[in-house]
Design an enzyme around this catalytic site. Structure first.
Site, short mmCIF file in Angstrom:
data_model
loop_
_atom_site.label_atom_id
_atom_site.label_comp_id
_atom_site.label_asym_id
_atom_site.label_seq_id
_atom_site.Cartn_x
_atom_site.Cartn_y
_atom_site.Cartn_z
N ASN A 1 0.81 -1.22 0.00
CA ASN A 1 0.00 0.00 0.00
C ASN A 1 0.85 1.28 0.00
O ASN A 1 0.38 2.34 -0.40
CB ASN A 1 -0.90 -0.06 1.25
CG ASN A 1 -1.42 1.28 1.68
OD1 ASN A 1 -2.41 1.77 1.16
ND2 ASN A 1 -0.74 1.92 2.64
N TYR B 1 3.50 9.99 -10.54
CA TYR B 1 2.64 9.05 -9.81
C TYR B 1 1.86 8.16 -10.78
O TYR B 1 1.85 6.93 -10.65
CB TYR B 1 1.69 9.89 -8.95
CG TYR B 1 0.63 9.12 -8.19
CD1 TYR B 1 0.96 8.27 -7.14
CD2 TYR B 1 -0.72 9.29 -8.50
CE1 TYR B 1 -0.01 7.60 -6.43
CE2 TYR B 1 -1.71 8.62 -7.78
CZ TYR B 1 -1.36 7.77 -6.76
OH TYR B 1 -2.33 7.10 -6.05
N VAL C 1 -10.14 8.94 -1.90
CA VAL C 1 -10.32 8.83 -0.46
C VAL C 1 -9.63 9.99 0.27
O VAL C 1 -8.48 10.34 -0.05
CB VAL C 1 -9.74 7.50 0.06
CG1 VAL C 1 -10.25 7.22 1.47
CG2 VAL C 1 -10.06 6.33 -0.86
N LYS D 1 2.34 4.10 -11.31
CA LYS D 1 1.24 3.18 -11.01
C LYS D 1 0.81 2.43 -12.28
O LYS D 1 0.44 1.25 -12.21
CB LYS D 1 0.05 3.92 -10.42
CG LYS D 1 0.31 4.48 -9.01
CD LYS D 1 0.30 3.41 -7.93
CE LYS D 1 0.24 4.02 -6.54
NZ LYS D 1 0.29 3.00 -5.48
N1 LIG Z 1 -6.08 8.48 -1.08
C1 LIG Z 1 -6.56 8.30 -2.30
O1 LIG Z 1 -7.50 8.96 -2.77
C2 LIG Z 1 -5.95 7.24 -3.18
C3 LIG Z 1 -6.50 7.08 -4.46
C4 LIG Z 1 -5.98 6.10 -5.29
C5 LIG Z 1 -4.92 5.31 -4.84
N2 LIG Z 1 -4.40 5.50 -3.60
C6 LIG Z 1 -3.30 4.64 -3.19
O2 LIG Z 1 -3.56 4.12 -1.89
C7 LIG Z 1 -2.33 3.92 -1.19
C8 LIG Z 1 -2.38 4.65 0.14
O3 LIG Z 1 -2.66 6.01 -0.11
P1 LIG Z 1 -2.84 7.05 1.06
O4 LIG Z 1 -3.71 8.13 0.54
O5 LIG Z 1 -3.20 6.33 2.31
O6 LIG Z 1 -1.34 7.61 1.18
P2 LIG Z 1 -0.66 8.45 2.37
O7 LIG Z 1 -1.70 8.95 3.32
O8 LIG Z 1 0.25 9.41 1.71
O9 LIG Z 1 0.20 7.35 3.15
C9 LIG Z 1 1.31 6.79 2.52
C10 LIG Z 1 1.89 5.75 3.44
O10 LIG Z 1 3.03 5.17 2.78
C11 LIG Z 1 4.13 5.21 3.68
N3 LIG Z 1 5.39 5.24 2.94
C12 LIG Z 1 5.81 6.19 2.06
N4 LIG Z 1 7.02 5.86 1.57
C13 LIG Z 1 7.37 4.69 2.18
C14 LIG Z 1 8.50 3.85 2.11
N5 LIG Z 1 9.54 4.16 1.32
N6 LIG Z 1 8.53 2.72 2.85
C15 LIG Z 1 7.49 2.40 3.65
N7 LIG Z 1 6.38 3.16 3.79
C16 LIG Z 1 6.34 4.29 3.04
C17 LIG Z 1 3.90 6.47 4.51
O11 LIG Z 1 4.69 6.39 5.67
P3 LIG Z 1 5.37 7.68 6.40
O12 LIG Z 1 4.38 8.13 7.43
O13 LIG Z 1 6.61 7.13 6.96
O14 LIG Z 1 5.59 8.72 5.34
C18 LIG Z 1 2.40 6.34 4.76
O15 LIG Z 1 2.15 5.41 5.80
C19 LIG Z 1 -1.24 4.42 -2.12
O16 LIG Z 1 -0.67 3.34 -2.83
C20 LIG Z 1 -1.97 5.36 -3.06
O17 LIG Z 1 -1.34 5.48 -4.30
C21 LIG Z 1 -4.88 6.45 -2.77
#
Ligand SMILES: NC(=O)c1ccc[n+]([C@@H]2O[C@H](COP(=O)([O-])OP(=O)(O)OC[C@H]3O[C@@H](n4cnc5c(N)ncnc54)[C@H](OP(=O)(O)O)[C@@H]3O)[C@@H](O)[C@H]2O)c1
Length: 269
Positions: free
Chosen positions: A86, A167, A200, A171
């Site tokens: 994730n 990004y 989200v 992906k």
């Molecule tokens: N939110 C949306 O609308 C949305 C839509 C489509 C897809 N997604 C996908 O859903 C997933 C989660 O998204 P999110 O919105 O929850 O993202 P987020 O809030 O930015 O959280 C990202 C997470 O990844 C961790 N991370 C970043 N770089 C890392 C690394 N090198 N090693 C280990 N952990 C790392 C961060 O940890 P730190 O706290 O240490 O930085 C954080 O826990 C992603 O793959 C994103 O592309 C999200």
């Protein structure tokens, strides 16, 4: 006792995966996080739920993933049922730059894509390969890479969004990687899928949201409404992950190798 390993669990959807999966005391959840000390919400959850185990690893560091897999293997006798990759990072400076403005310079171009490629594309490879022997021995045999509907060319064409090139390209590459892994691993009964969680609200900064964030959200909403006119806004992590976990539970061989959404199909919103 199904076992799950989830990457990027300090906040956002990763933390929500751990929350929902650990609600079932029969599940064992390995919450992979790069900075355990600063992941205070995760620490609090792990103190309340004995089936949550915090494991340190950075998905851009293959050796740390090998160590994490070895640590988890000791707890599970070499077995992992479901891997949910994730975690994500991007280059904030790349965000608004359209592809025609990427500099004609090797170092600058590599730098433009570095964070997205290392976390999403290489991270997907390294995470999968580090955990594959355990998945092969597991019962569920599922590998999930969290992707995004905005890596669907039809969405880019329909919305006209030129931003987030790093990004979306990373992906998009993950989606093809998933197809390759699925083709390789199907004979072993392993399902590999790219799963989009919807749009989200995972904002974790100071509240109220700054005007800049609200402006970006309004722009995205307006762009998305070109192809989804009834869209009102983002969904919450609880709703998204509930749907995503339902899709994972009911994953079929036909879905393996594809990017599917939290609806289990190609409805990205
Ligand atoms: N939110 C949306 O609308 C949305 C839509 C489509 C897809 N997604 C996908 O859903 C997933 C989660 O998204 P999110 O919105 O929850 O993202 P987020 O809030 O930015 O959280 C990202 C997470 O990844 C961790 N991370 C970043 N770089 C890392 C690394 N090198 N090693 C280990 N952990 C790392 C961060 O940890 P730190 O706290 O240490 O930085 C954080 O826990 C992603 O793959 C994103 O592309 C999200």
């Amino acid at each position: 006792m199904p076992s799950y390993a989830v990457t990027g669990t300090s906040r956002g959807l990763g933390l929500e995966f751990v929350k929902q999966l650990s609600q079932n005391a029969n599940n064992t959840v390995f919450a992979i996080v790069r900075n355990p000390d600063s992941a205070t919400n995760l620490q609090t959850l792990a103190k309340q739920r004995p089936n949550v185990h915090i494991v340190k690893a950075d998905i851009t560091d293959p050796q740390s993933l090998v160590s994490a897999a070895a640590e988890i293997s000791k707890e599970t006798n070499g077995i992992l049922d479901v891997l949910i990759n994730n975690a994500v990072s991007t280059n904030p400076a790349a965000g608004a730059v359209p592809p025609s403005q990427i500099p004609l310079d090797v170092a600058a171009t590599r730098d433009f894509f570095k964070a997205a490629y290392e976390s999403s594309l290489y991270g997907a490879i390294w995470t999968t390969n580090a955990f594959l022997p355990m998945i092969e021995s597991g019962k569920e045999k599922k590998i999930i890479h969290i992707s995004t509907g905005i890596a669907d060319a039809r969405v880019i064409k329909g919305t006209g969004v030129t931003a987030a090139v790093d990004y979306a390209v990373a992906k998009g590459a993950v989606n093809i990687l998933v197809a390759k892994y699925a083709a390789e691993l199907e004979p072993k009964g392993i399902k590999v899928v790219a799963l989009s969680p919807g749009w989200v609200d995972t904002y974790a900064g100071p509240t109220p949201k700054p005007a800049e964030i609200l402006g970006v959200e309004a722009y995205v909403l307006q762009s998305f409404q070109k192809i989804w006119p009834n869209l009102k806004g983002q969904i919450q992590p609880e709703e998204s992950i509930k749907m995503v976990l339902n899709v994972i539970e009911n994953l079929t061989t036909e879905q393996s190798g594809l990017m599917i959404s939290h609806h289990g199909n190609e409805e990205w919103i």
